[in-house]
Design an enzyme around this catalytic site. Structure first.
Site, PDB file in Angstrom:
ATOM      1  N   CYS A 146       0.758  -1.976   0.106  1.00 40.25           N
ATOM      2  CA  CYS A 146      -0.229  -0.085   0.082  1.00 40.25           C
ATOM      3  C   CYS A 146       0.805   1.210  -0.095  1.00 40.25           C
ATOM      4  O   CYS A 146       0.216   2.555  -0.368  1.00 40.25           O
ATOM      5  CB  CYS A 146      -1.225   0.130   1.691  1.00 40.25           C
TER       6      CYS A 146
HETATM    7  N1  LIG Z   1      -4.013  -3.755   5.428  1.00 37.06           N
HETATM    8  C1  LIG Z   1      -3.393  -4.030   4.870  1.00 37.06           C
HETATM    9  O1  LIG Z   1      -3.490  -2.229   4.111  1.00 37.06           O
HETATM   10  C2  LIG Z   1      -2.651  -4.042   3.422  1.00 37.06           C
HETATM   11  C3  LIG Z   1      -2.326  -5.718   3.893  1.00 37.06           C
HETATM   12  N2  LIG Z   1      -1.858  -6.126   2.418  1.00 37.06           N
HETATM   13  C4  LIG Z   1      -1.696  -7.724   2.652  1.00 37.06           C
HETATM   14  O2  LIG Z   1      -2.224  -8.858   2.904  1.00 37.06           O
HETATM   15  C5  LIG Z   1      -2.297  -9.632   3.239  1.00 37.06           C
HETATM   16  C6  LIG Z   1      -3.645  -9.750   4.111  1.00 37.06           C
HETATM   17  O3  LIG Z   1      -3.483  -8.380   4.913  1.00 37.06           O
HETATM   18  P1  LIG Z   1      -4.438  -8.223   6.023  1.00 37.06           P
HETATM   19  O4  LIG Z   1      -5.204  -8.345   5.966  1.00 37.06           O
HETATM   20  O5  LIG Z   1      -4.101  -7.120   6.255  1.00 37.06           O
HETATM   21  O6  LIG Z   1      -4.348  -9.409   7.020  1.00 37.06           O
HETATM   22  P2  LIG Z   1      -4.887 -10.104   8.626  1.00 37.06           P
HETATM   23  O7  LIG Z   1      -4.744 -10.147   9.996  1.00 37.06           O
HETATM   24  O8  LIG Z   1      -6.150  -8.670   8.587  1.00 37.06           O
HETATM   25  O9  LIG Z   1      -5.933 -10.845   8.196  1.00 37.06           O
HETATM   26  C7  LIG Z   1      -4.842 -12.104   7.765  1.00 37.06           C
HETATM   27  C8  LIG Z   1      -5.885 -13.377   7.318  1.00 37.06           C
HETATM   28  O10 LIG Z   1      -5.021 -14.342   6.143  1.00 37.06           O
HETATM   29  C9  LIG Z   1      -5.735 -15.457   7.776  1.00 37.06           C
HETATM   30  N3  LIG Z   1      -4.358 -16.266   7.674  1.00 37.06           N
HETATM   31  C10 LIG Z   1      -3.604 -16.088   8.910  1.00 37.06           C
HETATM   32  N4  LIG Z   1      -2.433 -16.936   9.099  1.00 37.06           N
HETATM   33  C11 LIG Z   1      -3.193 -18.483   8.379  1.00 37.06           C
HETATM   34  C12 LIG Z   1      -2.658 -19.491   7.860  1.00 37.06           C
HETATM   35  N5  LIG Z   1      -1.309 -19.936   8.222  1.00 37.06           N
HETATM   36  N6  LIG Z   1      -3.097 -20.065   7.293  1.00 37.06           N
HETATM   37  C13 LIG Z   1      -5.211 -19.462   6.410  1.00 37.06           C
HETATM   38  N7  LIG Z   1      -5.020 -18.198   6.736  1.00 37.06           N
HETATM   39  C14 LIG Z   1      -4.409 -18.087   7.404  1.00 37.06           C
HETATM   40  C15 LIG Z   1      -6.508 -15.596   8.945  1.00 37.06           C
HETATM   41  O11 LIG Z   1      -7.267 -15.656   9.392  1.00 37.06           O
HETATM   42  P3  LIG Z   1      -7.933 -16.378  10.557  1.00 37.06           P
HETATM   43  O12 LIG Z   1      -8.418 -14.629  11.120  1.00 37.06           O
HETATM   44  O13 LIG Z   1      -9.057 -17.004  10.661  1.00 37.06           O
HETATM   45  O14 LIG Z   1      -6.195 -16.271  11.386  1.00 37.06           O
HETATM   46  C16 LIG Z   1      -6.907 -13.687   8.119  1.00 37.06           C
HETATM   47  O15 LIG Z   1      -8.048 -13.771   6.994  1.00 37.06           O
HETATM   48  C17 LIG Z   1      -1.088  -9.559   4.147  1.00 37.06           C
HETATM   49  O16 LIG Z   1       0.026 -10.413   3.337  1.00 37.06           O
HETATM   50  C18 LIG Z   1      -0.906  -7.939   3.531  1.00 37.06           C
HETATM   51  O17 LIG Z   1       1.091  -7.709   3.644  1.00 37.06           O
HETATM   52  C19 LIG Z   1      -1.096  -5.765   1.467  1.00 37.06           C
HETATM   53  C20 LIG Z   1      -1.479  -4.409   1.443  1.00 37.06           C
HETATM   54  C21 LIG Z   1      -2.389  -4.042   2.275  1.00 37.06           C
HETATM   55  C1  LIG Z   2       0.295  -0.197   9.548  1.00 34.69           C
HETATM   56  C2  LIG Z   2       1.174  -1.369   8.802  1.00 34.69           C
HETATM   57  O1  LIG Z   2       1.916  -2.022   9.368  1.00 34.69           O
HETATM   58  N1  LIG Z   2       1.797  -1.939   7.936  1.00 34.69           N
HETATM   59  C3  LIG Z   2       1.930  -2.365   6.654  1.00 34.69           C
HETATM   60  C4  LIG Z   2       1.571  -2.659   5.268  1.00 34.69           C
HETATM   61  C5  LIG Z   2       1.262  -3.704   4.720  1.00 34.69           C
HETATM   62  C6  LIG Z   2       1.236  -3.887   3.317  1.00 34.69           C
HETATM   63  O2  LIG Z   2       1.285  -3.614   2.493  1.00 34.69           O
HETATM   64  O3  LIG Z   2       2.039  -4.880   3.875  1.00 34.69           O
HETATM   65  P1  LIG Z   2       2.871  -5.828   2.384  1.00 34.69           P
HETATM   66  O4  LIG Z   2       3.183  -5.219   1.540  1.00 34.69           O
HETATM   67  O5  LIG Z   2       3.329  -6.966   3.754  1.00 34.69           O
HETATM   68  O6  LIG Z   2       1.727  -6.491   1.288  1.00 34.69           O
HETATM   69  C7  LIG Z   2       3.917  -2.023   6.892  1.00 34.69           C
HETATM   70  O7  LIG Z   2       4.245  -0.888   6.725  1.00 34.69           O
HETATM   71  O8  LIG Z   2       3.832  -3.076   6.591  1.00 34.69           O
END
Ligand SMILES: NC(=O)C1=CN([C@@H]2O[C@H](COP(=O)(O)OP(=O)(O)OC[C@H]3O[C@@H](n4cnc5c(N)ncnc54)[C@H](OP(=O)(O)O)[C@@H]3O)[C@@H](O)[C@H]2O)C=CC1
Ligand SMILES: CC(=O)N[C@@H](CCC(=O)OP(=O)(O)O)C(=O)O
EC number: 1.2.1.38
Length: 343
Positions: A146
């Site tokens: 992001c």
């Molecule tokens: N949040 C953001 O703004 C952004 C996130 N991302 C990326 O997106 C991905 C998800 O992030 P985010 O949604 O924030 O994370 P969350 O912690 O909110 O959600 C993680 C999800 O993955 C599941 N999970 C965790 N471990 C396992 C496992 N071993 N097997 C199966 N499912 C699993 C969790 O399920 P459960 O709840 O059942 O454990 C949950 O549904 C990450 O790679 C993150 O870096 C990228 C850009 C922006």
């Molecule tokens: C607030 C906060 O912790 N933000 C995350 C960004 C989430 C993200 O972009 O995750 P990936 O690049 O891993 O998909 C960070 O800075 O690491």
């Protein structure tokens, strides 16, 4: 033609945003939703706002449960995608919101992530030159980080047109707390976060450094030097990237603005604001958009470029669906919110 999509990571923030968008997508039906420890429970227990999907039972995240879908969106912690993708059919469109396949340089990956590099997939930032051709002809997509999307969209036009210098680029990315994911983290407990802003990943240690450098090097056509500092702010959503770069002496401010107009005037989701108005994260909440502005600080001989976006929408889930639309041959904007929610 209707497509079915599975979402892995359905109980999480990115997975929840994917489901919110897909719930209104005219050409994609939501199939299996999976997660980790929450498997077996109803989705509504984890995503109460997703009322139309409340009774969906979360399945375990296995290749078997994800197969038999046209599209698989992966919204899992980094490191989970490679093994799953290996087991999924080559015709299945796999869109990874995680970091596993974003970097083209294995050494950079191992330096910042400390695990073996899984490979490189076409990059889910359609606004980059050449990206749409790649995304239109692939079944594997790596969605950007992001902070990376915000800094890249802020600086790309100025670097690509040789108006900004590639050395000595400075970027600060202010992010909302949902960027860290839903799983509880000590530094995100309410009283520690409310009313306070704090830097993290300081001194070039954040894992988005190589990904930002990768994109800006593409823009500039030569290696860039970057100082990137993320800052955690007490807001649920949003990224505000404030970037500065040296301004080539022979260039003019109007040339700089024209460069941004050329790059973004035809873009549905990147809005160069009217002169004098500045991006704010509140402009983009829930929208697959980025608000951008640029100016010149003549006293410092530096340009200032700012981008605001919603980390969960254009910052990941929206970009994932935008890129999937391209891979499926659908209009790029299909099913995507183009205006934020305010106030
Ligand atoms: N949040 C953001 O703004 C952004 C996130 N991302 C990326 O997106 C991905 C998800 O992030 P985010 O949604 O924030 O994370 P969350 O912690 O909110 O959600 C993680 C999800 O993955 C599941 N999970 C965790 N471990 C396992 C496992 N071993 N097997 C199966 N499912 C699993 C969790 O399920 P459960 O709840 O059942 O454990 C949950 O549904 C990450 O790679 C993150 O870096 C990228 C850009 C922006
Ligand atoms: C607030 C906060 O912790 N933000 C995350 C960004 C989430 C993200 O972009 O995750 P990936 O690049 O891993 O998909 C960070 O800075 O690491």
């Amino acid at each position: 033609m209707g497509y079915t999509a599975a979402v892995a990571g359905a109980s999480g923030y990115a997975g929840g945003e994917l489901l919110r968008i897909l719930n209104g997508h005219p050409d994609i039906d939501i199939g299996t939703v999976t997660a980790g420890g929450s498997a077996g429970s109803a989705l509504g227990q984890h995503q109460p706002h997703l009322t139309p999907l409340a009774d969906r039972v979360i399945a375990e995240t296995t290749a078997r449960n994800l197969a038999q879908h046209d599209i698989v969106f992966l919204a899992l912690p980094q490191g989970q995608s490679a093994a799953l993708a290996e087991e999924l059919d080559g015709d299945t469109l796999v869109v990874d919101c995680g970091a596993d396949f974003r970097l083209s340089n294995p050494q950079e990956w191992e330096t910042y992530y400390g695990t073996p590099h899984a490979g490189t997939w076409p990059y889910g930032l359609p606004e980059l030159p050449g990206a749409r051709a790649q995304l239109g002809d692939t079944r594997r997509i790596a969605v950007p980080g992001c902070h990376v999307t915000a800094v890249t969209l802020a600086l790309f036009p100025g670097l690509a047109e040789g108006i900004l210098e590639p050395e000595d680029i400075v970027a600060v990315g202010v992010t909302g707390t949902s960027g860290a994911g839903k799983s509880p983290k000590p530094h995100l407990l309410g009283s520690e976060t409310m009313g306070s802003a704090a830097p993290y990943g300081v001194g070039g240690t954040h894992r988005h450094n190589p990904e930002i450098r990768q994109n800006l090097t593409t823009a500039a056509g030569q290696p860039v030097s970057l100082s990137f500092t993320p800052v955690l702010a007490p807001m649920p959503r949003g990224i505000l990237a404030t970037c500065t770069a040296r301004f080539r002496p022979e260039a003019t401010p109007s040339q700089l603005r024209s460069a941004y107009q050329r790059h973004y005037s035809d873009e549905s989701f990147v809005h160069l604001l009217p002169e004098g108005t500045w991006p704010a994260t509140a402009m983009t909440v829930g929208a697959n958009t980025a608000a951008v502005q640029v100016t010149v600080d003549t006293s410092a001989e530096r340009a200032v470029a700012v981008a605001a976006l919603d980390n969960l929408t254009k910052g990941t889930a929206g970009a994932a669906v935008q890129s999937a639309n391209l891979a499926l041959g659908l209009p790029e904007t299909t099913g995507l919110p183009a205006v934020g929610v305010a106030p």
